[in-house]
Design a protein around this motif. Structure first.
Motif, mmCIF file in Angstrom:
data_model
loop_
_atom_site.group_PDB
_atom_site.id
_atom_site.type_symbol
_atom_site.label_atom_id
_atom_site.label_comp_id
_atom_site.label_asym_id
_atom_site.label_seq_id
_atom_site.Cartn_x
_atom_site.Cartn_y
_atom_site.Cartn_z
ATOM 1 N N LYS A 246 0.838 -1.196 0.000
ATOM 2 C CA LYS A 246 0.000 0.000 0.000
ATOM 3 C C LYS A 246 0.881 1.258 0.000
ATOM 4 N N ALA A 247 0.469 2.245 -0.780
ATOM 5 C CA ALA A 247 1.205 3.513 -0.823
ATOM 6 C C ALA A 247 1.016 4.272 0.491
ATOM 7 N N THR A 248 2.041 4.960 0.912
ATOM 8 C CA THR A 248 2.001 5.753 2.144
ATOM 9 C C THR A 248 0.996 6.882 1.997
ATOM 10 N N GLU A 249 0.135 7.057 2.996
ATOM 11 C CA GLU A 249 -0.860 8.123 2.952
ATOM 12 C C GLU A 249 -0.236 9.447 3.382
ATOM 13 N N ILE A 250 -0.658 10.522 2.709
ATOM 14 C CA ILE A 250 -0.155 11.863 3.003
ATOM 15 C C ILE A 250 -1.347 12.763 3.297
ATOM 16 N N ASP A 251 -1.349 13.427 4.454
ATOM 17 C CA ASP A 251 -2.407 14.358 4.836
ATOM 18 C C ASP A 251 -1.887 15.777 4.603
ATOM 19 N N PHE A 252 -2.258 16.379 3.461
ATOM 20 C CA PHE A 252 -1.730 17.693 3.098
ATOM 21 C C PHE A 252 -2.256 18.824 3.980
ATOM 22 N N SER A 253 -3.234 18.557 4.842
ATOM 23 C CA SER A 253 -3.664 19.588 5.792
ATOM 24 C C SER A 253 -2.681 19.715 6.951
ATOM 25 N N LYS A 254 -1.909 18.656 7.219
ATOM 26 C CA LYS A 254 -0.944 18.662 8.318
ATOM 27 C C LYS A 254 0.492 18.497 7.846
ATOM 28 N N GLN A 255 0.671 18.114 6.581
ATOM 29 C CA GLN A 255 2.001 17.795 6.069
ATOM 30 C C GLN A 255 2.182 18.361 4.665
ATOM 31 N N PHE A 256 3.422 18.387 4.215
ATOM 32 C CA PHE A 256 3.718 18.672 2.821
ATOM 33 C C PHE A 256 4.830 17.733 2.386
ATOM 34 N N VAL A 257 5.180 17.776 1.111
ATOM 35 C CA VAL A 257 6.110 16.801 0.546
ATOM 36 C C VAL A 257 7.355 17.499 0.000
ATOM 37 N N VAL A 258 8.508 16.911 0.275
ATOM 38 C CA VAL A 258 9.770 17.295 -0.344
ATOM 39 C C VAL A 258 10.217 16.082 -1.148
ATOM 40 N N ALA A 259 10.477 16.287 -2.442
ATOM 41 C CA ALA A 259 10.871 15.175 -3.301
ATOM 42 C C ALA A 259 12.132 15.516 -4.080
ATOM 43 N N LYS A 260 12.941 14.526 -4.306
ATOM 44 C CA LYS A 260 14.136 14.674 -5.148
ATOM 45 C C LYS A 260 13.990 13.662 -6.276
ATOM 46 N N VAL A 261 14.133 14.157 -7.510
ATOM 47 C CA VAL A 261 13.985 13.318 -8.696
ATOM 48 C C VAL A 261 15.235 13.455 -9.550
ATOM 49 N N LEU A 262 15.758 12.318 -10.004
ATOM 50 C CA LEU A 262 16.923 12.311 -10.893
ATOM 51 C C LEU A 262 16.474 11.992 -12.311
ATOM 52 N N PRO A 263 17.281 12.327 -13.317
ATOM 53 C CA PRO A 263 16.951 11.969 -14.699
ATOM 54 C C PRO A 263 16.965 10.447 -14.887
ATOM 55 N N GLU A 264 16.317 9.997 -15.945
ATOM 56 C CA GLU A 264 16.327 8.565 -16.261
ATOM 57 C C GLU A 264 17.756 8.085 -16.439
ATOM 58 N N THR A 265 18.000 6.866 -16.005
ATOM 59 C CA THR A 265 19.338 6.297 -16.103
ATOM 60 C C THR A 265 19.245 4.789 -16.297
ATOM 61 N N ASP A 266 20.294 4.201 -16.914
ATOM 62 C CA ASP A 266 20.321 2.753 -17.062
ATOM 63 C C ASP A 266 21.223 2.092 -16.022
ATOM 64 N N THR A 267 21.663 2.882 -15.038
ATOM 65 C CA THR A 267 22.379 2.303 -13.896
ATOM 66 C C THR A 267 21.432 2.261 -12.716
ATOM 67 N N LEU A 268 21.587 1.249 -11.903
ATOM 68 C CA LEU A 268 20.757 1.134 -10.721
ATOM 69 C C LEU A 268 21.293 2.112 -9.686
ATOM 70 N N ASP A 269 20.641 3.249 -9.562
ATOM 71 C CA ASP A 269 21.092 4.293 -8.638
ATOM 72 C C ASP A 269 20.471 4.087 -7.272
ATOM 73 N N ASP A 270 21.276 4.236 -6.261
ATOM 74 C CA ASP A 270 20.805 4.173 -4.884
ATOM 75 C C ASP A 270 20.733 5.605 -4.375
ATOM 76 N N LEU A 271 19.553 6.188 -4.383
ATOM 77 C CA LEU A 271 19.318 7.570 -3.962
ATOM 78 C C LEU A 271 18.678 7.550 -2.577
ATOM 79 N N LYS A 272 19.352 8.163 -1.607
ATOM 80 C CA LYS A 272 18.869 8.136 -0.220
ATOM 81 C C LYS A 272 18.909 9.525 0.403
ATOM 82 N N PRO A 273 17.865 9.884 1.159
ATOM 83 C CA PRO A 273 17.939 11.121 1.948
ATOM 84 C C PRO A 273 18.815 10.889 3.172
ATOM 85 N N VAL A 274 19.664 11.846 3.477
ATOM 86 C CA VAL A 274 20.549 11.726 4.638
ATOM 87 C C VAL A 274 20.004 12.552 5.796
#
Length: 172
Positions: free
Chosen positions: A100-128
């Motif tokens: 199940k996708a994580t539920e987001i309540d925009f009345s109490k929360q907002f979203v920060v997202a990081k998106v990379l360009p398409e790639t043919d390498t398996l990238d491990d992208l993690k927030p620190v």
């Protein structure tokens, strides 16, 4: 006369004199100096309390979403409404545990997202870390290029953040 009373009488006047001298010294303190000293202590306490150290901001990473568009360079997004979120992301739910996708309540929360360009390498992208300092949210993340694949992916992560930080400028 007992010897202890003789010693007490001999010592007592010096002791009393010292206390009286100290009391006079205390009375000699200038009230202006005392007010000045207290004011400086209050200012120092306020400066220490209002220091601009980065504050760690709690976040929750979402599960089972994908980026629906294409980007040419790494992109940082701040999304504050459900309608705007739906323009950028789709649900990638599946059956079973954790599907199940994580539920987001925009009345109490907002979203920060990081998106990379398409790639043919398996990238491990993690927030620190996500920190706040002087009205700015600073996101730190890592990217590791693991191995080349026969298909392309578009790495991204989505963080759910408390709405009290929504007015802060987002930086990387």
């Amino acid at each position: 006369m007992h010897i202890s009373s003789f010693v007490f009488r001999q010592v007592r006047p010096n002791f009393v004199y010292r206390i009286q001298a100290q009391a006079k010294d205390i009375r000699k303190i200038n009230p202006f100096r005392m007010k000045h000293f207290l004011m400086m202590m209050i200012v120092a306490a306020l400066l220490l309390a209002c220091s601009n150290k980065p504050r760690v901001v709690d976040f929750k990473e979402t599960d089972n979403y994908f980026y629906a568009g294409k980007v040419q360079h790494p992109t940082l997004l701040k999304i504050t409404t459900q309608a705007d979120f739906d323009k950028h992301f789709g649900i990638a739910a599946f059956m079973g545990d954790g599907g199940k996708a994580t539920e987001i309540d925009f009345s109490k929360q907002f979203v920060v997202a990081k998106v990379l360009p398409e790639t043919d390498t398996l990238d491990d992208l993690k927030p620190v870390a996500l920190t706040q300092e002087s009205g700015r949210l600073h996101l730190t993340s890592t990217v590791k290029h693991v191995e080349k694949r026969g298909y392309t992916i578009q790495p991204c992560f989505i963080l759910i953040v408390d709405r009290k930080y929504v007015d802060d400028e987002l930086t990387e």
